[in-house]
Structure formats: C-alpha cells, structure tokens
Design a protein around this motif. Sequence first.
Motif, PDB file in Angstrom:
ATOM      1  N   SER A   2       0.583  -1.199  -0.114  1.00 42.91           N
ATOM      2  CA  SER A   2      -0.002   0.008  -0.116  1.00 42.91           C
ATOM      3  C   SER A   2       0.699   1.271   0.056  1.00 42.91           C
ATOM      4  N   PRO A  14     -12.841   9.481  -0.438  1.00 42.73           N
ATOM      5  CA  PRO A  14     -12.248   8.368  -1.169  1.00 42.73           C
ATOM      6  C   PRO A  14     -12.168   8.547  -2.926  1.00 42.73           C
ATOM      7  N   LEU A  17      -9.227  11.040  -3.792  1.00 45.45           N
ATOM      8  CA  LEU A  17      -8.159  10.413  -3.564  1.00 45.45           C
ATOM      9  C   LEU A  17      -8.009   9.266  -4.951  1.00 45.45           C
ATOM     10  N   THR A  18      -9.028   8.754  -5.080  1.00 43.01           N
ATOM     11  CA  THR A  18      -8.965   7.802  -6.382  1.00 43.01           C
ATOM     12  C   THR A  18      -8.618   8.661  -7.601  1.00 43.01           C
ATOM     13  N   VAL A  27      -6.258   2.234  -9.708  1.00 38.51           N
ATOM     14  CA  VAL A  27      -6.467   2.107  -8.147  1.00 38.51           C
ATOM     15  C   VAL A  27      -7.356   1.011  -7.768  1.00 38.51           C
ATOM     16  N   ARG A  29      -7.862   0.009  -4.368  1.00 40.50           N
ATOM     17  CA  ARG A  29      -8.536   0.310  -3.117  1.00 40.50           C
ATOM     18  C   ARG A  29      -8.015   1.681  -2.576  1.00 40.50           C
ATOM     19  N   VAL A  30      -9.114   2.353  -1.570  1.00 35.16           N
ATOM     20  CA  VAL A  30      -8.760   3.512  -1.132  1.00 35.16           C
ATOM     21  C   VAL A  30      -9.205   3.287   0.222  1.00 35.16           C
ATOM     22  N   GLN A  31      -8.326   3.834   1.369  1.00 36.63           N
ATOM     23  CA  GLN A  31      -9.099   3.670   2.767  1.00 36.63           C
ATOM     24  C   GLN A  31      -8.552   4.978   3.313  1.00 36.63           C
ATOM     25  N   GLY A  45      -4.596   8.536   4.729  1.00 30.75           N
ATOM     26  CA  GLY A  45      -4.946   7.474   4.122  1.00 30.75           C
ATOM     27  C   GLY A  45      -4.257   6.414   3.613  1.00 30.75           C
ATOM     28  N   VAL A  47      -3.550   3.836  -0.199  1.00 33.38           N
ATOM     29  CA  VAL A  47      -4.007   3.614  -1.742  1.00 33.38           C
ATOM     30  C   VAL A  47      -3.301   2.573  -2.100  1.00 33.38           C
TER      31      VAL A  47
END
Length: 102
Positions: A2, A14, A17-18, A27, A29-31, A45, A47
Amino acid sequence: MSIYVGNLSYRVTPEDLTAVFAEYGEVKRVQLPTDRETGRPRGFGFVDMATEEQETAAIEALDGAEWMGRDMKVNKAKPREDQKGSGGGDRRKGNSNFSRRY
C-alpha cells in the motif's frame, strides 16, 4: 503493498483520492481511517495500486505535491507494528494487595 498518504485535508473523500492516483494507474482500493469517537477523517489514508510500477510512479510524482491547500506526504506504507505495551491492559495490576490501616 500500500501507499501511505499523509497530511490530507479533512475534506478529502475516497473519490477525490482515487481521481488523483488514477492518473498514475489502476487504483485497487482507497482507505481513509476515521476517528472512532467523532467519525471524522484523521488526515491520512492508504491507496493500493494495481502494480508496483504504478505505485512508484505515484509516489515519485505526488510526494510533497500541494493538493487542497496541503503538501501531501506520500510513501510506501509500512506494515502495522504490534500494539503491545501501548496501554489498555489490566488497570488493577499492582493495586490488588492494597490495604488501608486506620
């Protein structure tokens, strides 16, 4: 692996950021972690990108870049360390043999 993204605006979603990281590849996943008590974003976060090459390109391009009024901190995320010793254990420890004399 990550990517850690720090010093984010508390208004980042999210989707925001994506969109930024999608310029460097897929991308996955984004958390965006939130505070347990308030539910508000914590200002950082993670990515996940499809390939390591895409991660490297994103890190090189975005580390230190200004976005939403802040200079982002972008690097490979480090594995979470064991939380032992960070509190929360038995609070009675050490007081179980306490006696009061009058």
